[in-house]
Design an enzyme around this catalytic site. Structure first.
Site, PDB file in Angstrom:
ATOM      1  N   GLY A  93      40.786  35.443  41.162  1.00 17.95           N
ATOM      2  CA  GLY A  93      40.023  36.158  42.175  1.00 17.95           C
ATOM      3  C   GLY A  93      38.711  36.680  41.608  1.00 17.95           C
ATOM      4  N   ASP A 128      35.795  44.593  32.610  1.00 11.88           N
ATOM      5  CA  ASP A 128      35.010  45.763  33.015  1.00 11.88           C
ATOM      6  C   ASP A 128      34.146  45.500  34.243  1.00 11.88           C
ATOM      7  OD1 ASP A 128      32.928  44.214  32.026  1.00 11.88           O
ATOM      8  OD2 ASP A 128      32.487  45.519  30.317  1.00 11.88           O
ATOM      9  N   GLY A 129      34.165  44.263  34.756  1.00 12.62           N
ATOM     10  CA  GLY A 129      33.408  43.950  35.955  1.00 12.62           C
ATOM     11  C   GLY A 129      31.916  43.831  35.753  1.00 12.62           C
ATOM     12  N   ARG A 182      23.324  35.451  43.316  1.00  9.75           N
ATOM     13  CA  ARG A 182      23.082  34.011  43.455  1.00  9.75           C
ATOM     14  C   ARG A 182      23.091  33.627  44.927  1.00  9.75           C
ATOM     15  NH1 ARG A 182      28.693  33.313  41.408  1.00  9.75           N
ATOM     16  NH2 ARG A 182      27.907  32.805  39.345  1.00  9.75           N
ATOM     17  N   ASP A 263      38.849  27.018  39.654  1.00 15.94           N
ATOM     18  CA  ASP A 263      38.238  28.190  40.275  1.00 15.94           C
ATOM     19  C   ASP A 263      36.723  28.185  40.104  1.00 15.94           C
ATOM     20  OD1 ASP A 263      39.213  28.723  37.499  1.00 15.94           O
ATOM     21  OD2 ASP A 263      38.015  30.533  37.724  1.00 15.94           O
ATOM     22  N   ASN A 264      36.176  27.228  39.351  1.00 20.85           N
ATOM     23  CA  ASN A 264      34.731  27.095  39.178  1.00 20.85           C
ATOM     24  C   ASN A 264      34.165  25.885  39.908  1.00 20.85           C
ATOM     25  OD1 ASN A 264      34.632  29.351  37.547  1.00 20.85           O
ATOM     26  ND2 ASN A 264      34.779  28.205  35.643  1.00 20.85           N
ATOM     27  N   ASP A 273      28.345  29.130  38.660  1.00 22.45           N
ATOM     28  CA  ASP A 273      29.129  29.927  37.716  1.00 22.45           C
ATOM     29  C   ASP A 273      28.959  29.418  36.283  1.00 22.45           C
ATOM     30  OD1 ASP A 273      30.554  32.151  37.217  1.00 22.45           O
ATOM     31  OD2 ASP A 273      32.481  31.380  37.868  1.00 22.45           O
TER      32      ASP A 273
END
Length: 465
Positions: A93, A128-129, A182, A263-264, A273
């Site tokens: 996710g 950590d996002g 993006r 997932d990419n 990505d």
């Protein structure tokens, strides 16, 4: 320089809200201590009516993520699973990004604004996002170079430095932080479909297929394709066509993505990505980009196979809706479509008109052999032989009879080709890291866009005319 596109009107159209209650989670951006604009892509922003934003509004929307007018009321962190280096992971996710807005571009296409480094989400796990400033600079370089070389890629719209110090194991730390936006034709991944299969959400899978067909239209399956009236089969054929062209575009560009996990992989066939990417220093099928790719799974020469394997995982997911045979029939088109796309794109980059499938395949093989034996950097090879000039030995024989296309742009008279090998990337970053000097980045982008102008419009995949 590349001509600016005609300015479009801002046309918000948050279609993702049709799926939002099961496709993602509402989130908020991190409260950053600073929002210093470091890069704004007004060239891309013009296409969606955002180039006229004053800097303070740019900071509000792309640094603090105040909603754009009539758009998503709150960012959406998308849910998906995926195979990572062929190992299935149901805990992925959007962990440091979200979908922020959707709008129509100057061609009427539905486009997404998505983020990277915008803070923690329910999918962050131990992360950590955040995004390092170097990672953001690398992404703008990658997207600009890929676009110039004809690859269907996301556009880096914005980089804002956020004033935090980050600790990373693969960069000298502490290092500077950034948030990036993006512009893409979509953020739905093969892993999005894999999640619905794992949860056996058949109705949601059907809705997602319908959404993709409605908002990312493509050519219909061949007339003799089994099951061609089934929506899932139609989508599978469209994805195969797009992915075959994407794989070919990577190879002709001499680009190594590095992390081609499911997932990419964007269902639109749009490259995005960018992490440990590299451009080839020499024509080497075994060249890898990621230091952690110990087996060479995503090495340069294995990228077409990797992308095809990922398409197979989409086919497995779509078995939730249709039987396997028509999906397998779609998969079998990948090889021929890929070879056609390589030949078409190779001739485009060399500046010659395509000849015939047999001659074009021989030309590609001769050029590859010439690069392997000489060790020349691929960008230099294509530049040196533009329009069939300066060819020797096997390359000259293979080019005999090819008709040059337009090579009148002054870029082709330059002594050296524009490239983006790792030393060039580090030179640009070093100026920022040591002196906070952004001019080398802006100069590099300008030269890359000039090169893109010289190449002209890339060839259209067969069936997409």
């Amino acid at each position: 320089m590349t001509a600016e596109p005609q300015a479009a009107a801002y046309r918000p159209d948050p279609k993702i809200l049709e799926l939002a209650n099961w496709l993602g989670d509402p989130v908020s951006a991190a409260p950053f201590p600073a929002t210093d604009i470091r890069f704004r892509n007004d060239h891309a922003a013009r296409s969606v009516g955002l180039a006229g934003l004053p800097d303070q509004d740019w900071q509000r929307h792309f640094g603090r993520f105040e909603p754009l007018a009539d758009n998503l009321p709150q960012p959406l962190a998308l849910r998906y699973h995926g195979h990572q280096f062929r190992n299935y992971n149901p805990e992925i996710g959007d962990g440091r990004g979200f979908l922020f807005a959707q709008m129509r571009d100057d061609e009427g296409r539905l486009l997404d604004l998505g983020t990277k480094g915008s803070g923690r989400t329910p999918h962050s796990r131990a992360g950590d996002g955040r995004l390092t400033l170097k990672g953001a600079v690398r992404e703008v370089l990658a997207t600009e170079m890929l676009e110039a070389l004809g690859v269907n890629t996301s556009k880096t719209l914005s980089i804002i430095e956020t004033g935090e110090q980050l600790e990373r194991g693969d960069e000298p730390s502490p290092t500077r932080s950034a948030v990036m936006v993006r512009l893409s034709h979509g953020h739905l991944r093969i892993g999005t479909f894999q999640r619905l299969l794992a949860l056996e959400e058949r109705d949601h899978m059907a809705a997602l297929v319908g959404y993709c067909l409605a908002h990312f239209p493509g050519p219909p399956p061949p007339q003799d394709a089994p099951g061609r009236d089934e929506p899932a089969v139609q989508l599978m054929h469209q994805v195969i066509s797009r992915m075959a062209d994407l794989a070919a575009s990577y190879m002709v560009a001499g680009f190594v993505h590095g992390v081609l996990n499911t997932d990419n992989i964007n269902i639109t066939g749009e490259s995005f990505d960018y992490g440990p990417w590299r451009w080839l220093p020499s024509w080497d099928a075994g060249f890898t980009a990621a230091y952690f790719d110990h087996s060479g799974l995503y090495a340069f020469g294995r990228q077409p196979e990797a992308i095809h394997w990922n398409c197979g995982q989409l086919a497995v997911a779509l078995r939730l809706l249709v039987d396997a045979p028509p999906l397998i029939a779609a998969m079998e088109r990948f090889g021929p479509l890929y070879m056609e796309a390589v030949a078409r794109r190779w001739c485009w980059r060399l500046g010659v008109a395509p000849h015939s499938p047999t001659r074009d395949a021989a030309l590609v093989a001769a050029c590859e052999q010439a690069m392997r034996s000489s060790g020349v950097q691929p960008d230099s090879f294509f530049h040196r032989h533009r329009g069939g000039r300066d060819a020797a030995d096997g390359t000259a024989q293979a080019l005999a009879g090819y008709v040059p296309t337009d090579s009148s742009h002054p870029y082709w008279q330059e002594d050296t080709a524009e490239s983006l090998v790792i030393d060039e990337v580090e030179r640009v970053w070093d100026a920022i890291a040591r002196r906070d000097d952004w001019q080398p980045l802006h100069d590099k982008i300008a030269r890359i866009r000039w090169m893109g102008e010289a190449h002209g419009t890339p060839p259209t995949p067969r069936g997409h005319e």
